[in-house]
Motif scaffolding. Structure first.
Motif, PDB file in Angstrom:
ATOM      1  N   SER A  14      -1.594 -12.122  -1.517  1.00 39.11           N
ATOM      2  CA  SER A  14      -1.865 -10.703  -0.755  1.00 39.11           C
ATOM      3  C   SER A  14      -2.231  -9.645  -2.245  1.00 39.11           C
ATOM      4  O   SER A  14      -1.532 -10.089  -3.487  1.00 39.11           O
ATOM      5  CB  SER A  14      -0.275 -10.385  -0.693  1.00 39.11           C
ATOM      6  OG  SER A  14       0.362 -11.469   0.499  1.00 39.11           O
ATOM      7  N   THR A  16      -2.263  -5.710  -3.743  1.00 41.42           N
ATOM      8  CA  THR A  16      -2.091  -4.549  -3.423  1.00 41.42           C
ATOM      9  C   THR A  16      -2.587  -2.977  -4.276  1.00 41.42           C
ATOM     10  O   THR A  16      -2.092  -3.852  -5.954  1.00 41.42           O
ATOM     11  CB  THR A  16      -0.827  -4.307  -3.432  1.00 41.42           C
ATOM     12  OG1 THR A  16       0.211  -4.784  -2.253  1.00 41.42           O
ATOM     13  CG2 THR A  16      -0.175  -2.626  -2.989  1.00 41.42           C
ATOM     14  N   ASN A  67      -4.225  -4.698   0.416  1.00 42.09           N
ATOM     15  CA  ASN A  67      -4.209  -2.935   0.797  1.00 42.09           C
ATOM     16  C   ASN A  67      -4.198  -2.242  -0.626  1.00 42.09           C
ATOM     17  O   ASN A  67      -4.308  -2.606  -1.394  1.00 42.09           O
ATOM     18  CB  ASN A  67      -2.584  -3.674   1.045  1.00 42.09           C
ATOM     19  CG  ASN A  67      -1.937  -2.351   1.913  1.00 42.09           C
ATOM     20  OD1 ASN A  67      -2.421  -1.738   2.720  1.00 42.09           O
ATOM     21  ND2 ASN A  67      -0.907  -1.681   1.207  1.00 42.09           N
ATOM     22  N   PHE A  69      -3.527   1.624  -1.786  1.00 43.07           N
ATOM     23  CA  PHE A  69      -2.785   2.323  -1.380  1.00 43.07           C
ATOM     24  C   PHE A  69      -2.169   2.861  -3.287  1.00 43.07           C
ATOM     25  O   PHE A  69      -3.709   3.052  -4.060  1.00 43.07           O
ATOM     26  CB  PHE A  69      -1.199   1.421  -2.322  1.00 43.07           C
ATOM     27  CG  PHE A  69       0.335   2.661  -1.722  1.00 43.07           C
ATOM     28  CD1 PHE A  69       0.599   2.494   0.249  1.00 43.07           C
ATOM     29  CD2 PHE A  69       1.261   2.842  -2.909  1.00 43.07           C
ATOM     30  CE1 PHE A  69       1.685   3.527   0.231  1.00 43.07           C
ATOM     31  CE2 PHE A  69       2.327   3.229  -2.174  1.00 43.07           C
ATOM     32  CZ  PHE A  69       2.038   3.226  -1.094  1.00 43.07           C
ATOM     33  N   THR A 103      -2.713   1.826   3.252  1.00 43.03           N
ATOM     34  CA  THR A 103      -1.835   3.095   3.845  1.00 43.03           C
ATOM     35  C   THR A 103      -2.717   4.327   3.104  1.00 43.03           C
ATOM     36  O   THR A 103      -2.632   4.573   2.275  1.00 43.03           O
ATOM     37  CB  THR A 103       0.112   2.808   3.244  1.00 43.03           C
ATOM     38  OG1 THR A 103       0.175   1.345   3.027  1.00 43.03           O
ATOM     39  CG2 THR A 103       0.713   4.216   2.900  1.00 43.03           C
ATOM     40  N   SER A 252       3.524  -3.180   6.022  1.00 43.02           N
ATOM     41  CA  SER A 252       2.709  -2.856   5.745  1.00 43.02           C
ATOM     42  C   SER A 252       1.634  -4.134   6.335  1.00 43.02           C
ATOM     43  O   SER A 252       1.363  -4.176   6.915  1.00 43.02           O
ATOM     44  CB  SER A 252       2.502  -2.257   4.457  1.00 43.02           C
ATOM     45  OG  SER A 252       2.433  -3.592   3.524  1.00 43.02           O
ATOM     46  N   CYS A 258       5.455  -4.268   2.187  1.00 44.03           N
ATOM     47  CA  CYS A 258       5.610  -3.131   1.237  1.00 44.03           C
ATOM     48  C   CYS A 258       6.459  -2.431   0.101  1.00 44.03           C
ATOM     49  O   CYS A 258       7.695  -1.952   1.424  1.00 44.03           O
ATOM     50  CB  CYS A 258       4.297  -2.279   2.052  1.00 44.03           C
ATOM     51  SG  CYS A 258       3.570  -0.645   0.602  1.00 44.03           S
TER      52      CYS A 258
END
Length: 265
Positions: A14, A16, A67, A69, A103, A252, A258
């Motif tokens: 994962s 971010t 992800n 952000f 997001t 998330s 998240c």
């Protein structure tokens, strides 16, 4: 700029990326004061790509959640699209599944074909916030110069609704206060949501109680702790009764928990 962790049992990674500290909103409850002032540079993206490449090669990663952000990540949409294409190519060559998500406040998704361009490049998992019917939302989530934002966010959500890529998932997050749970606001809000998103399983409503996170929110409007769970359960039922789908966890985009999920993101 990147937070990564691997999960050995599932061979998953994962990632971010906080792509920029900048935001085009001035929400009353925002507490985000990021420790850096500039967007990610090309060298930062290259470093993250190298880390992902090494993880795929050395740890035999089969599944990557990516992800984006911020700040507001769509302010760096060109960089996001370029990076996603590079990681998609890397994963394709390695036989690794890639699941990008974002997001975002959604304000820019309806402009310049952005929703379509993101979806065409495989970014199919979204979290977007609406804080009640238009008049109430526009008091809580304003642009940097005080401009209204609800109409543009709805335009972005409808732009996503028009996309036909398989796997599209949109979480509509609703941060609630004592004002938003007043019957007249809830009825109007649910009517608006149902008009556009009822019976569409790609869109799920996530009801969340706003918290005191250091912004300028009216703290007297925060829901009492002892009432939060019952109220959120009631709101979920009301959404279901309107034909809406609901999200019951705080994961998330990408299916991960998240740090933004516990805030008024």
């Amino acid at each position: 700029f990147a937070q990564t962790h691997s999960c050995a049992p599932t061979n998953a990674l994962s990632v971010t990326l906080v792509v920029t500290p900048a935001c085009n909103f001035n929400c009353t409850y925002c507490d985000q004061a990021l420790p850096f002032k500039t967007p990610m540079a090309d060298t930062d993206y290259a470093a993250v790509e190298a880390c992902i490449q090494n993880a795929v090669a050395e740890q035999k990663i089969h599944h990557i959640n990516l992800n984006f952000f911020g700040g507001e990540p769509t302010l760096e949409s060109s960089a996001i699209l370029k990076f996603t294409r590079r990681i998609s190519t890397l994963c394709s060559h390695a036989g690794t599944d890639l699941f990008p998500g974002i997001t975002t406040n959604g304000f820019l998704l309806g402009r310049d074909d952005l929703a379509a361009r993101l979806c065409r490049n495989g970014i199919l998992d979204y979290q977007i916030t609406l804080d009640g019917p238009e008049a109430l939302h526009d008091r809580l989530r304003q642009g940097l110069n005080g401009e209204k934002t609800h109409a543009a966010i709805l335009q972005g959500l409808l732009a996503l609704k028009a996309q036909r890529q398989e796997g599209l998932k949109v979480t509509i997050r609703c941060n609630h206060t004592t004002k938003s749970i007043q019957p007249r606001h809830l009825d109007a809000f649910h009517d608006d949501l149902a008009r556009h998103f009822a019976a569409d399983p790609r869109f799920r409503i996530y009801h969340h109680a706003a918290a005191d996170l250091g912004g300028t929110i009216d703290r007297s409007a925060l829901l009492p702790d002892k009432q939060k769970r019952g109220l959120m359960s009631r709101l979920k039922l009301e959404s279901l009764e309107r034909g809406l789908f609901v999200k019951t966890d705080t994961t998330s985009p990408g299916g991960r928990v998240c740090y933004a999920a516990d805030k008024n993101a």
